[in-house]
Design an enzyme around this catalytic site. Structure first.
Site, PDB file in Angstrom:
ATOM      1  N   ARG A   1       0.845  -1.201   0.000  1.00  0.00           N
ATOM      2  CA  ARG A   1       0.000   0.000   0.000  1.00  0.00           C
ATOM      3  C   ARG A   1       0.880   1.250   0.000  1.00  0.00           C
ATOM      4  O   ARG A   1       0.551   2.257  -0.598  1.00  0.00           O
ATOM      5  CB  ARG A   1      -0.967   0.007   1.192  1.00  0.00           C
ATOM      6  CG  ARG A   1      -1.713   1.327   1.347  1.00  0.00           C
ATOM      7  CD  ARG A   1      -3.057   1.212   2.084  1.00  0.00           C
ATOM      8  NE  ARG A   1      -3.017   0.379   3.253  1.00  0.00           N
ATOM      9  CZ  ARG A   1      -2.442   0.694   4.415  1.00  0.00           C
ATOM     10  NH1 ARG A   1      -1.824   1.853   4.565  1.00  0.00           N
ATOM     11  NH2 ARG A   1      -2.475  -0.148   5.432  1.00  0.00           N
TER      12      ARG A   1
ATOM     13  N   TYR B   1     -16.154  16.557 -16.228  1.00  0.00           N
ATOM     14  CA  TYR B   1     -16.559  15.155 -16.300  1.00  0.00           C
ATOM     15  C   TYR B   1     -17.620  14.908 -15.217  1.00  0.00           C
ATOM     16  O   TYR B   1     -17.466  15.372 -14.074  1.00  0.00           O
ATOM     17  CB  TYR B   1     -15.327  14.252 -16.102  1.00  0.00           C
ATOM     18  CG  TYR B   1     -15.700  12.836 -15.793  1.00  0.00           C
ATOM     19  CD1 TYR B   1     -16.444  12.088 -16.693  1.00  0.00           C
ATOM     20  CD2 TYR B   1     -15.352  12.249 -14.582  1.00  0.00           C
ATOM     21  CE1 TYR B   1     -16.828  10.783 -16.398  1.00  0.00           C
ATOM     22  CE2 TYR B   1     -15.724  10.948 -14.289  1.00  0.00           C
ATOM     23  CZ  TYR B   1     -16.462  10.225 -15.195  1.00  0.00           C
ATOM     24  OH  TYR B   1     -16.843   8.947 -14.899  1.00  0.00           O
TER      25      TYR B   1
ATOM     26  N   ASP C   1      -6.775  18.539 -14.828  1.00  0.00           N
ATOM     27  CA  ASP C   1      -7.135  17.203 -15.308  1.00  0.00           C
ATOM     28  C   ASP C   1      -6.705  17.142 -16.773  1.00  0.00           C
ATOM     29  O   ASP C   1      -7.315  17.764 -17.641  1.00  0.00           O
ATOM     30  CB  ASP C   1      -8.655  17.005 -15.144  1.00  0.00           C
ATOM     31  CG  ASP C   1      -9.122  15.619 -15.616  1.00  0.00           C
ATOM     32  OD1 ASP C   1      -8.403  14.975 -16.403  1.00  0.00           O
ATOM     33  OD2 ASP C   1     -10.224  15.199 -15.203  1.00  0.00           O
TER      34      ASP C   1
ATOM     35  N   LYS D   1      -7.728   6.012 -19.613  1.00  0.00           N
ATOM     36  CA  LYS D   1      -7.995   6.491 -20.970  1.00  0.00           C
ATOM     37  C   LYS D   1      -6.725   6.407 -21.814  1.00  0.00           C
ATOM     38  O   LYS D   1      -6.204   5.341 -22.038  1.00  0.00           O
ATOM     39  CB  LYS D   1      -8.570   7.913 -20.887  1.00  0.00           C
ATOM     40  CG  LYS D   1      -9.724   8.044 -19.866  1.00  0.00           C
ATOM     41  CD  LYS D   1     -10.927   7.252 -20.273  1.00  0.00           C
ATOM     42  CE  LYS D   1     -12.029   7.037 -19.268  1.00  0.00           C
ATOM     43  NZ  LYS D   1     -12.138   7.698 -18.046  1.00  0.00           N
TER      44      LYS D   1
HETATM   45  C1  LIG Z   1     -11.846  13.914 -17.894  1.00  0.00           C
HETATM   46  C2  LIG Z   1     -12.020  12.802 -16.916  1.00  0.00           C
HETATM   47  N1  LIG Z   1     -11.564  12.954 -15.662  1.00  0.00           N
HETATM   48  C3  LIG Z   1     -11.711  11.976 -14.739  1.00  0.00           C
HETATM   49  C4  LIG Z   1     -12.352  10.787 -15.035  1.00  0.00           C
HETATM   50  C5  LIG Z   1     -12.505   9.740 -13.975  1.00  0.00           C
HETATM   51  O1  LIG Z   1     -11.596   8.689 -14.164  1.00  0.00           O
HETATM   52  P1  LIG Z   1     -11.891   7.161 -13.784  1.00  0.00           P
HETATM   53  O2  LIG Z   1     -13.083   6.719 -14.584  1.00  0.00           O
HETATM   54  O3  LIG Z   1     -10.619   6.460 -14.156  1.00  0.00           O
HETATM   55  O4  LIG Z   1     -12.158   7.130 -12.322  1.00  0.00           O
HETATM   56  C6  LIG Z   1     -12.831  10.583 -16.326  1.00  0.00           C
HETATM   57  C7  LIG Z   1     -13.530   9.341 -16.674  1.00  0.00           C
HETATM   58  O5  LIG Z   1     -14.188   9.239 -17.694  1.00  0.00           O
HETATM   59  C8  LIG Z   1     -12.662  11.616 -17.290  1.00  0.00           C
HETATM   60  O6  LIG Z   1     -13.127  11.495 -18.552  1.00  0.00           O
END
Ligand SMILES: Cc1ncc(COP(=O)(O)O)c(C=O)c1O
Length: 380
Positions: free
Chosen positions: A47, A99, A171, A196
């Protein structure tokens, strides 16, 4: 090292015990000690740290030009870890298009935390300065945004955060370090849904934080270790393997993305195409300034304005798979209002432009002729 070399070699070394070129999957929870508190090597408990995860974290720090990378069990776990840096009374400024899962976390999980969120249109930075006060601790931007491809001018926002001693978090899931480096533009921390483009093969759920300074990295590692949403060794291996071809995949995603956006832009049934590479896109100039390409994400809606048209279109696709997520080698299609962004109340969605007939495409790296043919037949 230049970027393409860093995706393969950044922070990496051959395994010292065997010479293995790729780090082994250290599928172990714990590590032997010779005497209490004296481990054999540098590791005590997975961890806190695991050698396969460490290899990934070094790669993350390298490609994002940060001091410390951290790998999480999902993108949202990474965001949540950062959010634990704040306390009641603190204020965070963020965008009005995010998101859906990030929006859900801010509005529902942190609802009673005492942290105040401001959702502003960052097209006009006066909206940002208007809400800054002595309690403002962070500006959180997603650029380009999911699903409307809005952009935030990272360097311009960094000027504001630096002048006011506020943290800037970006992000970078849609942009990826192939197209933009937020830390070079003044950000303090970069977040990724590594699920992604970084992993890139739709076979793992993972997240990342990359801190600009070792000090912030240490603080975030403590939060990660103490709350526990770390990435397992096998998943770490998969993300690391994905990163090694990030530059090649992104090159093709960008080429195909531009062609799909241009095809849709000229189609009589299509109303608005949201793609930063189009000169008509409201954020095209910012995209040209801070990104080295325009990516593979394209959203669009229908002239008819009829929700059923978007549903029928999605049902008729043959090569694009109707599925959540994005950034994998295969092309995916998604209905934000009914799928990824369903957690945002309808009036809020409509307010920012996520209509009930909006479609989001993650353009993959297949042959472009096949992709265009599929879109053409589904639109027909
Ligand atoms: C722009 C963006 N940020 C954060 C996330 C969240 O990531 P996760 O699905 O890996 O938890 C996503 C998921 O689609 C995303 O498209």
């Amino acid at each position: 090292m230049k970027f393409n070399t860093k995706t393969i070699h950044g922070g990496q070394h051959n395994d010292p015990s065997t010479g293995a070129v790729m780090p082994p999957v250290f599928q172990t929870s714990t590590f032997a000690q010779t005497s209490p508190g004296k481990p054999v090597g540098d590791y005590g408990y997975s961890r806190s740290a695991n050698p396969t995860r460490s290899a990934l974290e070094e790669a993350l720090a390298s490609i994002e030009n940060g001091a410390k990378g951290l790998a999480f069990s999902s993108g949202l776990a990474a965001t949540d870890c950062l959010m634990r840096s704040f306390k009641a009374g603190d204020e965070i400024i963020t965008m009005d298009d995010l998101y859906g899962g990030t929006y859900r976390m801010f509005t529902q999980i942190y609802k009673d935390s005492g942290i105040k969120f401001h959702y502003v249109d960052m097209n006009n930075l006066d909206n940002v300065t208007a809400v800054i006060n002595e309690n403002t601790k962070m500006i959180w931007v997603e650029t380009p945004t999911n699903p409307l491809m809005k952009l935030a001018d990272i360097a311009a926002i960094a000027k504001i955060t630096t002048a006011n001693n506020i943290m800037l978090a970006v992000d970078n899931t849609f942009g990826t370090p192939y197209l933009q480096n937020p830390i070079d533009l003044g950000a303090d921390v970069v977040m990724h849904s590594a699920t992604k483009y970084l992993a890139g093969h739709s076979d793992v759920v993972a997240g990342a934080l990359i801190a600009k300074t070792a000090e912030l990295g240490k603080q975030l590692h403590f939060q990660q270790f103490a709350t526990g949403a770390t990435l397992g060794p096998m998943d770490s291996f998969l993300v690391l393997r994905g990163i090694k071809t990030l530059h090649l995949r992104m090159q093709r995603h960008c080429e195909n993305g531009e062609k799909v956006a241009s095809f849709l832009n000229n189609h009589p049934k299509v109303k608005t195409v949201y793609y930063p590479g189009l000169v008509t896109h409201p954020f095209h100039e910012i995209a040209k300034k801070q990104m080295s390409g325009f990516g593979g994400m394209v959203s669009f809606d229908f002239v008819s304005g009829i929700k059923q048209d978007s549903i029928t279109f999605l049902e008729k696709l043959k090569l694009f798979t109707l599925a959540e997520s994005l950034g994998g080698v295969e092309s995916l299609a998604n209905h934000p209002a009914l799928m990824t962004h369903a957690s945002i109340p309808e009036e809020k969605r409509l307010e920012v432009g996520i209509t009930n007939h909006l479609v989001r495409l993650s353009v993959g790296i297949e042959d472009i002729e096949d992709l265009l043919e599929d879109l053409k037949q589904a639109l027909a």
